[in-house]
Design an enzyme around this catalytic site. Structure first.
Site, PDB file in Angstrom:
ATOM      1  N   CYS A   1       1.148  -1.600   0.139  1.00 43.71           N
ATOM      2  CA  CYS A   1       0.103   0.331   0.159  1.00 43.71           C
ATOM      3  C   CYS A   1       0.669   1.555   0.113  1.00 43.71           C
ATOM      4  CB  CYS A   1      -1.088  -0.006   0.982  1.00 43.71           C
ATOM      5  SG  CYS A   1      -1.911  -1.718   0.565  1.00 43.71           S
TER       6      CYS A   1
ATOM      7  N   HIS B   1      -3.163   6.933   2.306  1.00 46.41           N
ATOM      8  CA  HIS B   1      -3.507   5.484   1.497  1.00 46.41           C
ATOM      9  C   HIS B   1      -5.098   5.431   1.794  1.00 46.41           C
ATOM     10  CE1 HIS B   1      -4.042   1.618   0.908  1.00 46.41           C
ATOM     11  NE2 HIS B   1      -3.969   1.308   2.393  1.00 46.41           N
TER      12      HIS B   1
ATOM     13  N   ASN C   1     -10.233  -0.380  -0.500  1.00 46.89           N
ATOM     14  CA  ASN C   1      -8.516  -0.291  -0.272  1.00 46.89           C
ATOM     15  C   ASN C   1      -8.257  -1.021  -1.544  1.00 46.89           C
ATOM     16  OD1 ASN C   1      -6.116  -0.518   0.278  1.00 46.89           O
ATOM     17  ND2 ASN C   1      -6.087  -2.011   2.492  1.00 46.89           N
TER      18      ASN C   1
END
Length: 325
Positions: A119, A252, A282
């Site tokens: 990520c 993020h 996500n």
């Protein structure tokens, strides 16, 4: 004269198939997994995500995002002399997704490689591209985050399968006489490997280990909030800036609670935080450039503003980039 790098175009792409929480809950119920829209929203802030169709790969999503970024920058594929793709879900073991995407784009001949920092991947990739432009190794870079996490999810585990989605985001980063990327700060700590990982691998024609994503949510949350604050403050210090200089925080997009906690620690109102996790879930390395492109195209983020990008992911990796758009 010192050489700098600036973002001159942004782009993104999500697959057409959109699953609201209600859609996903209904699918999971058919597999004997119980959850609810309320449970998902309360714990994550996620309301929908996109899943790629069979036969579509990370290079395909990244290609569309790259085309959009090039168009925004007024560039053509032949202008590009560096392609860096951040992904944890590559098309194949090798060659790199960057090389596959390069050929689909028609930018053959330039340097192309993948970065794997989960990520945090886009922050890592952007920092590498900036360094290569500053040293003269490149003039016009495509930096892409692209993921198809839906293929590594265990849909019998409600604590993870509701969190992730597929998508891609990209930027064109070009050499400039004026600073665009102001500072960055990257870190990793491998002792935390076990709290977020996909522990399987291919050997002798078979998958060894577990090919699905595993996560200790509480451990990830606790670690993420602290390191995101540290990375942001370290980046500001390198640039000689303070929290008051940040116009927009683009973190993020993992979990709204992590984002709220990070903003609070940086003394920033959520009104100054770009949030797309509600619509995309996500998307790992794609989440920051996807959110950036959405914010730019919606008119929320404007040229000349100062942005803090920051990510944290499996590895454990984390980092931040401060830039003038």
């Amino acid at each position: 004269m010192r050489r700098f790098s600036r973002i001159t175009g942004t782009g993104s792409y999500v697959p057409p198939r959109r699953l609201s929480n209600a859609d996903l809950v209904a699918e999971l119920a058919g597999k004997g997994v119980e959850t609810s829209d309320e449970w998902i929203v309360e714990r994550t802030g996620i309301r929908a995500r996109h899943f790629a169709a069979d036969g579509v790969y990370s290079s395909d999503l990244g290609l569309e995002a790259a085309k959009n970024a090039l168009q925004a920058a007024g560039r053509i594929p032949q202008d590009v002399d560096l392609i860096i793709v951040a992904t944890s879900t590559p098309d194949m073991v090798f060659p790199s997704t960057a090389c596959i995407l390069q050929n689909k784009l028609g930018a053959n001949g330039c340097a192309a490689f993948d970065v794997q920092a989960v990520c945090s991947g886009f922050v890592y990739a952007l920092t590498v591209a900036d360094a290569m432009i500053q040293t003269g190794a490149a003039k016009c870079a495509l930096v892409i985050g692209t993921e198809i996490f839906s293929r590594i999810l265990d849909f019998s585990d409600r604590t993870t399968c509701v969190l992730f989605g597929d998508g891609a985001g990209a930027v064109v980063l070009e050499a400039s006489d004026t600073p665009g990327i102001l500072a960055s700060d990257l870190h990793a700590d491998g002792k935390h490997v076990g709290i977020l990982c996909v522990p399987g691998h291919v050997a002798a024609g078979a998958i060894l280990g577990d090919p699905f994503l595993k996560m200790d949510g509480q451990a990830v949350f606790k670690l993420a909030v602290g390191v995101l604050e540290d990375a942001a403050r370290a980046t500001l210090a390198k640039a000689g800036k303070t929290e008051a200089d940040i116009d927009w925080l683009i973190p993020h997009q993992a979990n709204i609670r992590i984002m709220q906690s990070t903003a609070k620690r940086l003394k920033m109102s959520m009104d100054k935080v770009v949030v797309t996790v509600d619509q995309h879930g996500n998307t790992s390395a794609a989440s920051i450039p996807l959110a950036l492109d959405w914010a730019v195209r919606s008119g929320k983020v404007k040229p000349g503003e100062t942005l803090m990008l920051e990510g944290v992911g499996g590895g454990f990796t984390w980092g931040a980039v401060l830039l003038n758009l």
